[in-house]
Scaffold this motif. Structure first.
Motif, PDB file in Angstrom:
ATOM      1  N   ARG A  59     -10.453  -0.629  -4.293  1.00  0.00           N
ATOM      2  CA  ARG A  59     -10.905   0.813  -4.865  1.00  0.00           C
ATOM      3  C   ARG A  59     -12.167   1.144  -4.337  1.00  0.00           C
ATOM      4  O   ARG A  59     -12.141   2.397  -4.133  1.00  0.00           O
ATOM      5  CB  ARG A  59     -11.324   0.299  -6.253  1.00  0.00           C
ATOM      6  CG  ARG A  59     -10.048   0.094  -7.200  1.00  0.00           C
ATOM      7  CD  ARG A  59      -9.055   1.274  -7.468  1.00  0.00           C
ATOM      8  NE  ARG A  59      -7.915   0.865  -8.390  1.00  0.00           N
ATOM      9  CZ  ARG A  59      -6.937   0.244  -8.003  1.00  0.00           C
ATOM     10  NH1 ARG A  59      -6.639   0.097  -7.016  1.00  0.00           N
ATOM     11  NH2 ARG A  59      -5.817  -0.141  -9.119  1.00  0.00           N
ATOM     12  N   TRP A  60     -12.979   0.360  -3.770  1.00  0.00           N
ATOM     13  CA  TRP A  60     -14.346   0.814  -3.256  1.00  0.00           C
ATOM     14  C   TRP A  60     -14.481   1.082  -1.689  1.00  0.00           C
ATOM     15  O   TRP A  60     -15.247   1.695  -1.525  1.00  0.00           O
ATOM     16  CB  TRP A  60     -15.530  -0.003  -3.824  1.00  0.00           C
ATOM     17  CG  TRP A  60     -15.508   0.145  -5.388  1.00  0.00           C
ATOM     18  CD1 TRP A  60     -14.803  -0.936  -6.194  1.00  0.00           C
ATOM     19  CD2 TRP A  60     -15.771   1.105  -6.132  1.00  0.00           C
ATOM     20  NE1 TRP A  60     -14.908  -0.489  -7.429  1.00  0.00           N
ATOM     21  CE2 TRP A  60     -15.572   0.592  -7.562  1.00  0.00           C
ATOM     22  CE3 TRP A  60     -16.451   2.370  -6.141  1.00  0.00           C
ATOM     23  CZ2 TRP A  60     -15.799   1.392  -8.590  1.00  0.00           C
ATOM     24  CZ3 TRP A  60     -16.566   3.088  -7.225  1.00  0.00           C
ATOM     25  CH2 TRP A  60     -16.427   2.817  -8.321  1.00  0.00           C
ATOM     26  N   THR A  61     -13.454   0.411  -1.057  1.00  0.00           N
ATOM     27  CA  THR A  61     -13.526   0.666   0.457  1.00  0.00           C
ATOM     28  C   THR A  61     -12.973   2.051   0.701  1.00  0.00           C
ATOM     29  O   THR A  61     -11.972   2.349   0.068  1.00  0.00           O
ATOM     30  CB  THR A  61     -12.547  -0.277   1.233  1.00  0.00           C
ATOM     31  OG1 THR A  61     -13.013  -1.607   0.852  1.00  0.00           O
ATOM     32  CG2 THR A  61     -12.528  -0.028   2.730  1.00  0.00           C
ATOM     33  N   ASP A  62     -13.732   2.923   1.377  1.00  0.00           N
ATOM     34  CA  ASP A  62     -13.350   4.263   1.643  1.00  0.00           C
ATOM     35  C   ASP A  62     -13.024   5.374   0.415  1.00  0.00           C
ATOM     36  O   ASP A  62     -11.921   5.877   0.312  1.00  0.00           O
ATOM     37  CB  ASP A  62     -12.128   4.686   2.710  1.00  0.00           C
ATOM     38  CG  ASP A  62     -12.409   3.497   4.016  1.00  0.00           C
ATOM     39  OD1 ASP A  62     -13.741   3.710   4.563  1.00  0.00           O
ATOM     40  OD2 ASP A  62     -11.528   3.106   4.482  1.00  0.00           O
ATOM     41  N   SER A  66      -9.846   7.696   1.150  1.00  0.00           N
ATOM     42  CA  SER A  66      -8.267   7.026   0.767  1.00  0.00           C
ATOM     43  C   SER A  66      -7.988   6.453  -0.433  1.00  0.00           C
ATOM     44  O   SER A  66      -8.809   6.414  -1.279  1.00  0.00           O
ATOM     45  CB  SER A  66      -8.367   5.535   2.005  1.00  0.00           C
ATOM     46  OG  SER A  66      -9.246   4.683   1.178  1.00  0.00           O
ATOM     47  N   ASP A  67      -6.919   6.208  -0.676  1.00  0.00           N
ATOM     48  CA  ASP A  67      -6.027   5.769  -1.843  1.00  0.00           C
ATOM     49  C   ASP A  67      -6.728   4.733  -2.103  1.00  0.00           C
ATOM     50  O   ASP A  67      -6.918   3.769  -1.500  1.00  0.00           O
ATOM     51  CB  ASP A  67      -4.680   5.732  -1.953  1.00  0.00           C
ATOM     52  CG  ASP A  67      -3.947   5.738  -3.297  1.00  0.00           C
ATOM     53  OD1 ASP A  67      -3.259   6.936  -3.552  1.00  0.00           O
ATOM     54  OD2 ASP A  67      -3.994   4.738  -3.847  1.00  0.00           O
ATOM     55  N   GLY A  68      -6.943   4.633  -3.597  1.00  0.00           N
ATOM     56  CA  GLY A  68      -7.669   3.342  -4.127  1.00  0.00           C
ATOM     57  C   GLY A  68      -6.786   2.134  -4.310  1.00  0.00           C
ATOM     58  O   GLY A  68      -7.399   1.075  -4.236  1.00  0.00           O
ATOM     59  N   GLU A  69      -5.611   2.276  -3.947  1.00  0.00           N
ATOM     60  CA  GLU A  69      -4.548   1.144  -3.890  1.00  0.00           C
ATOM     61  C   GLU A  69      -4.245   1.043  -2.641  1.00  0.00           C
ATOM     62  O   GLU A  69      -3.214   1.801  -1.828  1.00  0.00           O
ATOM     63  CB  GLU A  69      -3.416   1.313  -4.599  1.00  0.00           C
ATOM     64  CG  GLU A  69      -2.363   0.230  -4.728  1.00  0.00           C
ATOM     65  CD  GLU A  69      -3.110  -0.963  -5.672  1.00  0.00           C
ATOM     66  OE1 GLU A  69      -2.428  -2.054  -5.382  1.00  0.00           O
ATOM     67  OE2 GLU A  69      -3.962  -0.910  -6.285  1.00  0.00           O
ATOM     68  N   ILE A 115     -12.144  14.999  -5.960  1.00  0.00           N
ATOM     69  CA  ILE A 115     -10.391  14.318  -6.418  1.00  0.00           C
ATOM     70  C   ILE A 115     -10.367  13.360  -5.622  1.00  0.00           C
ATOM     71  O   ILE A 115     -10.558  13.445  -4.294  1.00  0.00           O
ATOM     72  CB  ILE A 115      -9.344  15.252  -6.574  1.00  0.00           C
ATOM     73  CG1 ILE A 115      -9.812  16.436  -7.382  1.00  0.00           C
ATOM     74  CG2 ILE A 115      -8.117  14.688  -6.761  1.00  0.00           C
ATOM     75  CD1 ILE A 115     -10.000  16.112  -8.816  1.00  0.00           C
ATOM     76  N   ILE A 116     -10.209  12.238  -6.034  1.00  0.00           N
ATOM     77  CA  ILE A 116      -9.691  10.689  -5.278  1.00  0.00           C
ATOM     78  C   ILE A 116      -8.298  10.291  -6.143  1.00  0.00           C
ATOM     79  O   ILE A 116      -7.969  10.740  -6.919  1.00  0.00           O
ATOM     80  CB  ILE A 116     -10.756   9.621  -5.111  1.00  0.00           C
ATOM     81  CG1 ILE A 116     -11.003   9.082  -6.649  1.00  0.00           C
ATOM     82  CG2 ILE A 116     -12.151  10.417  -4.914  1.00  0.00           C
ATOM     83  CD1 ILE A 116     -10.429   7.821  -6.960  1.00  0.00           C
ATOM     84  N   GLY A 122      -3.995  11.475  -9.101  1.00  0.00           N
ATOM     85  CA  GLY A 122      -5.627  12.130  -8.765  1.00  0.00           C
ATOM     86  C   GLY A 122      -6.437  11.912 -10.032  1.00  0.00           C
ATOM     87  O   GLY A 122      -6.151  11.907 -11.063  1.00  0.00           O
ATOM     88  N   HIS A 123      -7.737  11.614  -9.544  1.00  0.00           N
ATOM     89  CA  HIS A 123      -8.789  11.426 -10.406  1.00  0.00           C
ATOM     90  C   HIS A 123      -9.984  12.232 -10.176  1.00  0.00           C
ATOM     91  O   HIS A 123     -10.145  12.037  -8.725  1.00  0.00           O
ATOM     92  CB  HIS A 123      -9.290   9.869 -10.763  1.00  0.00           C
ATOM     93  CG  HIS A 123      -8.061   8.958 -11.224  1.00  0.00           C
ATOM     94  ND1 HIS A 123      -6.893   8.690 -10.544  1.00  0.00           N
ATOM     95  CD2 HIS A 123      -8.167   8.145 -12.274  1.00  0.00           C
ATOM     96  CE1 HIS A 123      -6.061   7.802 -11.079  1.00  0.00           C
ATOM     97  NE2 HIS A 123      -7.097   7.533 -12.175  1.00  0.00           N
ATOM     98  N   THR A 124     -10.991  12.561 -10.817  1.00  0.00           N
ATOM     99  CA  THR A 124     -12.226  12.877 -10.237  1.00  0.00           C
ATOM    100  C   THR A 124     -12.795  11.564  -9.874  1.00  0.00           C
ATOM    101  O   THR A 124     -12.586  10.492 -10.556  1.00  0.00           O
ATOM    102  CB  THR A 124     -13.275  13.722 -11.117  1.00  0.00           C
ATOM    103  OG1 THR A 124     -13.301  12.926 -12.341  1.00  0.00           O
ATOM    104  CG2 THR A 124     -12.480  15.069 -11.629  1.00  0.00           C
TER     105      THR A 124
END
Length: 186
Positions: A59-62, A66-69, A115-116, A122-124
């Motif tokens: 989740r927290w890398t990039d 980049s997508d959190g998964e 948006i990530i 998508g999520h803020t």
């Protein structure tokens, strides 16, 4: 953290509170107890830490780019009990939380509306942060509960001890009102 805007500072304090609760719970146990599963349908503390580690790195890398998964994440593997090394468990715990906190410490308030994506949804950034601020305490609560069961009554309370709420409140209300984050006492 003192240079952070108020919202990000508050978010970091909340995450740090749960990190501290998990650490205080695990430190009350012998390291070999981290590998005890309450039953065959439950996870040991070591497995929960492995899952948190995988989730946090993913989740927290990039975080903003980049997508959190992440493609390299193997979530199913996170629930395999593959180590008996307490040092590895502790390293996973530290690495996951450090990745999260370092990411938040570098964020700016205007990025909270960016948006990530997590699994292409998508999520803020703020919604994604809140998602994890619900997820991680869920697992920290499991760690605390397992640790408390394994201690068999010799538990050092992580909050207001049983049957001491009135004494605690009496001390609080005897002092002058003060503005501070509740985690500052932990």
């Amino acid at each position: 953290m003192s240079q952070q805007p108020a919202i990000l500072d508050s978010i970091i304090k909340q995450f740090m509170y749960y990190r501290t609760l998990g650490e205080k719970a695990m430190r009350q146990l012998e390291p070999e107890q981290w590998f005890v599963s309450p039953n065959e349908d439950s996870n040991s503390i070591a497995v929960i830490v492995k899952h948190l580690h995988g989730n946090m790195l993913s989740r927290w890398t990039d975080f903003l780019t980049s997508d959190g998964e992440k493609e390299w994440r193997n979530r199913d593997d996170e629930f395999e009990d593959d180590t008996a090394d307490p040092e590895q468990v502790w390293q996973r715990w530290q690495q996951g939380w450090d990745c999260l906190i370092q990411t938040l410490e570098h964020m700016q308030p205007e990025q909270l509306e960016q948006i990530i994506y997590i699994r292409n949804e998508g999520h803020t950034a703020l919604e994604a942060i809140n998602r994890q601020l619900c997820h991680y305490p869920y697992h920290v609560g499991q760690i605390v509960y397992i640790a408390k069961m394994l201690k068999h009554g010799s538990w050092d309370s992580l909050s207001i001890p049983k049957r001491q709420s009135n004494d605690y409140n009496e001390k609080k209300f005897a002092a002058p009102p003060v503005r501070r984050h509740f985690t500052e006492e932990v």
